[in-house]
Structures are given as structure tokens and as C-alpha cells.
Design an enzyme around this catalytic site. Structure first.
Site, mmCIF file in Angstrom:
data_model
loop_
_atom_site.group_PDB
_atom_site.id
_atom_site.type_symbol
_atom_site.label_atom_id
_atom_site.label_comp_id
_atom_site.label_asym_id
_atom_site.label_seq_id
_atom_site.Cartn_x
_atom_site.Cartn_y
_atom_site.Cartn_z
ATOM 1 N N ASP A 23 -9.397 22.412 -40.097
ATOM 2 C CA ASP A 23 -10.565 23.109 -40.517
ATOM 3 C C ASP A 23 -10.442 24.037 -41.384
ATOM 4 O O ASP A 23 -10.067 25.084 -40.913
ATOM 5 C CB ASP A 23 -11.577 23.171 -39.379
ATOM 6 C CG ASP A 23 -13.098 23.899 -40.066
ATOM 7 O OD1 ASP A 23 -13.168 23.927 -41.252
ATOM 8 O OD2 ASP A 23 -13.919 24.043 -39.200
ATOM 9 N N LYS A 71 -16.519 28.903 -49.772
ATOM 10 C CA LYS A 71 -16.072 30.149 -49.431
ATOM 11 C C LYS A 71 -14.996 30.529 -50.474
ATOM 12 O O LYS A 71 -15.250 30.944 -51.432
ATOM 13 C CB LYS A 71 -15.572 29.985 -47.811
ATOM 14 C CG LYS A 71 -16.660 29.653 -46.870
ATOM 15 C CD LYS A 71 -16.408 29.641 -45.472
ATOM 16 C CE LYS A 71 -17.730 29.028 -44.631
ATOM 17 N NZ LYS A 71 -17.340 28.841 -43.085
#
Ligand SMILES: *Cc1c(COP(=O)(O)O)cnc(C)c1O
Length: 423
Positions: free
Chosen positions: A204, A233
Site C-alpha cells: 500500500d 497524496k
């Protein structure tokens, strides 16, 4: 903008209440400095793609296999995003439809596990993510989740602990990566463990995608079976997610996303993901990724010099976790004071935190957003001073001092306009 849109009232005129909130948010982001490591400032091109008419279109299915007509353009758009993801990360297969990181992760459970199966992830209070099997998450309720921690002495994951747990528990799925891990993820070590116990390894990289694309963090490609990432992000795209894998996992993952978990993809998000992936391919992005890490290391060094304790003693990436125990101020109070001082962070548990999760001992900070604005090591030194002064002011309940910091933050922030908005 397109001609026909101009005949309609603008947002200002059509809905002043929402327009005012957007204007206010532009001002808030401009006048403060965002140190939340999961946030960023997207480009104008990404914002435009997000705000496009692709939001009007339903496209359940995959390119060439849809349940609605009118896919002439969507069926060029989605493959464009997919091809760009494959090229950027060097993967054989990419699915750009997951609505966000959490559903992307849920799709991996649906693809490889049955309810009640054992799965393994890093504990949330140690830096893992809710969706890696934490008790309050569906992933912790529907699966038998076992957790690995960091070592108390080092603040780091020890692969011997992970191996021992995996051998004992024989999980179907192992997650590596997380939300508050300041150190390099050892994908190769995790892959060996997963192979040994016959588990599917999910890397992840929600936090790390931009650093990996920019070449400043090792890649999980060729090591993890499945790579899950958000796009908003460090990758600096719209709020969205992708799953990436080798061809052998393509069908299972695609079917898990649709029809397993989701309906129609968010095509406007797909458009913006495509734009962000193109931006991330450019040499300036690699430079951005390197500066993001350099800034985090500079901030970590400055904070250490001022007597702050950092979990694991520093950082290898874009984020740091500050343990405020020795400063004698709880994380939430510190984060709220810093917010009033114009520096946005979030309170966060630290490993083995004696305090409760809603009022923990730490704050988490990171440099992706500030670096996007062009801030560098000189600004990191200023920011560190403001953090130190702001926290001391919070302890004395000296609101005037906090407001003086906010004023200085506004002055410096004004020199670094945020991308994506008209000046
Ligand atoms: C942010 C994050 C997610 C979840 O993403 P959302 O888009 O907030 O659902 C999943 N995993 C990790 C490691 C993350 O950092």
C-alpha cells in the site's frame, strides 16, 4: 472554459453560499502552511480535469465492455490513464477505477480472501492504515486480522517479527506500507515472507507513490503481488486510487473493483489522474520528490536540534512523527495551537502510546504540500522555529504569541502561492 458554460450563471451567482466557502478555503490554504503529509496542492490542469463534464458520464464496466452507450471518449480516456500508470510505475496492469484508497484496499480482500480468513497488517497505532485490518474497520470485523508492530527500541518494523507472525498465522493477505511510517518500506523482505507462507503481498504505497515515481523510494514492482495507491497524496493528483499488478492478477482485481465492489467509475477523476500521471513523468517531478525528502530531513534535523523526539529518530521519506511526551503537551492541544498559528498538522498516536487515539501523544507532519509551493530548507528552519514557539505558547496559553506566529506565517506563505488557483 467552454462557450456554453458562459451563458449560465457562474458559481458565484448561482450559489453564493458554496462559492464563499470555496473562496474561503482558497484563502485558508494560501495563508497557512500545510504540513499534513497526506495532502498536497494539485496543478490547475488537474483541477480543470476534475471540474470537467466527464462527471456527467456513467461507464460501468471496462473500456470496450461497458453497460452504457456514449463511451466514445471515455473509452479513450481510461486507457490513456491506464497506459500512463503502467509506464510511470513499470507495471503490467493498472486499474484506475477505485474511488479512493480505502475501497481499493477492500477490493484486494474481495479478490483474495473470504470473510473470516486471516489477514495481516501493521497495527494502526504503529503507523498502519485502518484498512489493513484495524478492529473498527470492516476489514478488522469481517476478517481475522493479526497485526505486526514496530520495535519499542527502534520505532521500526523488524522483519524477523513479521516473519515469525506470518509463519504462525499463515495469513491469506499481508499488507505493507502505512500512513505514519517515517522509514523506508522493505518490499523485498516482505515479499520473501509472503512467498514463504503463500500469502498475497499488498504494497500500500498511498503515501509513497510520488516518491516512488520520482525515484527516491524503492519500488514494490516485481516484489509485491498487488500495489495499491491513492492518487492524491505525494502523487499530487485528484482524490482517487489505483491498483497495479502483474498480468496474472489483473482479472481478479478488475472483477473485485467492478462488479465486486463499485458501480460506475468517476470519469472526471480518471481524467485528472491521467493529467497527474503525465505531470509525474516529467523530470521536474523527480526533482520535486527529491526536494520533498530533503525538506523532511531538514525539518527533522531542525526539530531534533530543538529537543523534539522523533519516532525512529528521523525520517527517510516525506513525513515525520513527533512524540511530544518530553515536551509535556498532548498532541491534540499542540496540533490545535499550530493550526491557530497557521501551520496545519494532525495529532497522531505514537508507537506504544499511553494516551488514547483521540488525544494521543504525537503530531504527524510532512513536506509534500509545502514543497509543491516551492518552499525549501530555509523555510523548513523558519517553520521549525514557529512549531517550537507555537507549542511553547500553547503551554503558556499565550494566544497573542500564537497570533504573532500566524502573522509571520501569512507573510511567508504569501511568497509561495499555491498552484491551481488564479492569483
Ligand atoms: C490514505 C491511505 C489510504 C486510504 O485512502 P483514502 O483515499 O483516504 O480512502 C489507504 N492506505 C494508506 C496507507 C493510506 O495512507
Amino acid at each position: 472554459m467552454h462557450a456554453q458554460l458562459l451563458t449560465e450563471p457562474s458559481l458565484d451567482a448561482a450559489d453564493p453560499a458554496v462559492a464563499e466557502l470555496i473562496e474561503g478555503e482558497i484563502a485558508r490554504q494560501s495563508e497557512t502552511i500545510c504540513l499534513i503529509p497526506s495532502e498536497n496542492h494539485v496543478s490547475r490542469a488537474v483541477l480543470e480535469a476534475m471540474g470537467s463534464v466527464f462527471t456527467n458520464k456513467y461507464s460501468e464496466g471496462y473500456p470496450g465492455r461497458r453497460y452504457y452507450e456514449g463511451q466514445q471518449l471515455v473509452d479513450r480516456l481510461e486507457p490513456l490513464a491506464v497506459e500512463r500508470a503502467k509506464a510511470l510505475f513499470g507495471v503490467e496492469h493498472a486499474n484506475v477505477q477505485p474511488y479512493s484508497g480505502s475501497p481499493a484496499n477492500l477490493a484486494t480482500y474481495l479478490a483474495y480472501a473470504e470473510p473470516g480468513d486471516t489477514i495481516m497488517g501493521m497495527a494502526l497505532p504503529m503507523g498502519g492504515h485502518l484498512t489493513h485490518g484495524w478492529s473498527v474497520s470492516a476489514t478488522g470485523r469481517w476478517f481475522r486480522a493479526v497485526r505486526y508492530d514496530v520495535r519499542r527500541e527502534t520505532g521500526r518494523v523488524d522483519l524477523d517479527d513479521v516473519r515469525e507472525l506470518a509463519r504462525r498465522e499463515r495469513p491469506r493477505l499481508i499488507f505493507c506500507g502505512g500512513t505514519a511510517i517515517p522509514r523506508t518500506i522493505e518490499f523485498e523482505g516482505f515479499a520473501e515472507i509472503a512467498r514463504e507462507v503463500g500469502a498475497v503481498l499488498v504494497a500500500d504505497i498511498a503515501h509513497l507513490a510520488g516518491l516512488i515515481a520520482g525515484g527516491v523510494h524503492p519500488s514494490p514492482v516485481g516484489r509485491a503481488d498487488v500495489i495499491s495507491t491513492t492518487t492524491h497524496k505525494t502523487l499530487r493528483g485528484p482524490r482517487g486510487a489505483m491498483l497495479m499488478c502483474g498480468v496474472e492478477h489483473a482479472e481478479a482485481l478488475d472483477r473485485a473493483v467492478f462488479p465486486g465492489l463499485q458501480g460506475g467509475p468517476h470519469n472526471h477523476t480518471t481524467a485528472a489522474i491521467a493529467v497527474a500521471l503525465e505531470e509525474a513523468r516529467r523530470p521536474q517531478f523527480a526533482d520535486y520528490a527529491a526536494r520533498t525528502v530533503a525538506n523532511a530531513k531538514a525539518l527533522a534535523g531542525n526539530l531534533t536540534d530543538r529537543g523534539f523526539d522523533l519516532v525512529s529518530g528521523g525520517t527517510d521519506n516525506h513525513l515525520l512523527l513527533v512524540d511530544l511526551t518530553s515536551k509535556d503537551v498532548p498532541g491534540k492541544r499542540a496540533a490545535q495551537a499550530l493550526d491557530r498559528a497557521g501551520i496545519t498538522t494532525n495529532h497522531n498516536t505514537v508507537p506504544f502510546d499511553p494516551r488514547p487515539p483521540f488525544d494521543p501523544s504525537g503530531i504527524r507532519m510532512g513536506t509534500p504540500a509545502a514543497t509543491t509551493r516551492g518552499m525549501g530548507e530555509a523555510e523548513m528552519e523558519l517553520i521549525c522555529g514557529w512549531i517550537d514557539d507555537g507549542i511553547e505558547a500553547a503551554k503558556r496559553a499565550d494566544e497573542a504569541a500564537i497570533q504573532r506566529i500566524a502573522e509571520r506565517v501569512r507573510e511567508v506563505a504569501a511568497e509561495f502561492p499555491i498552484p491551481g488557483i488564479a492569483a
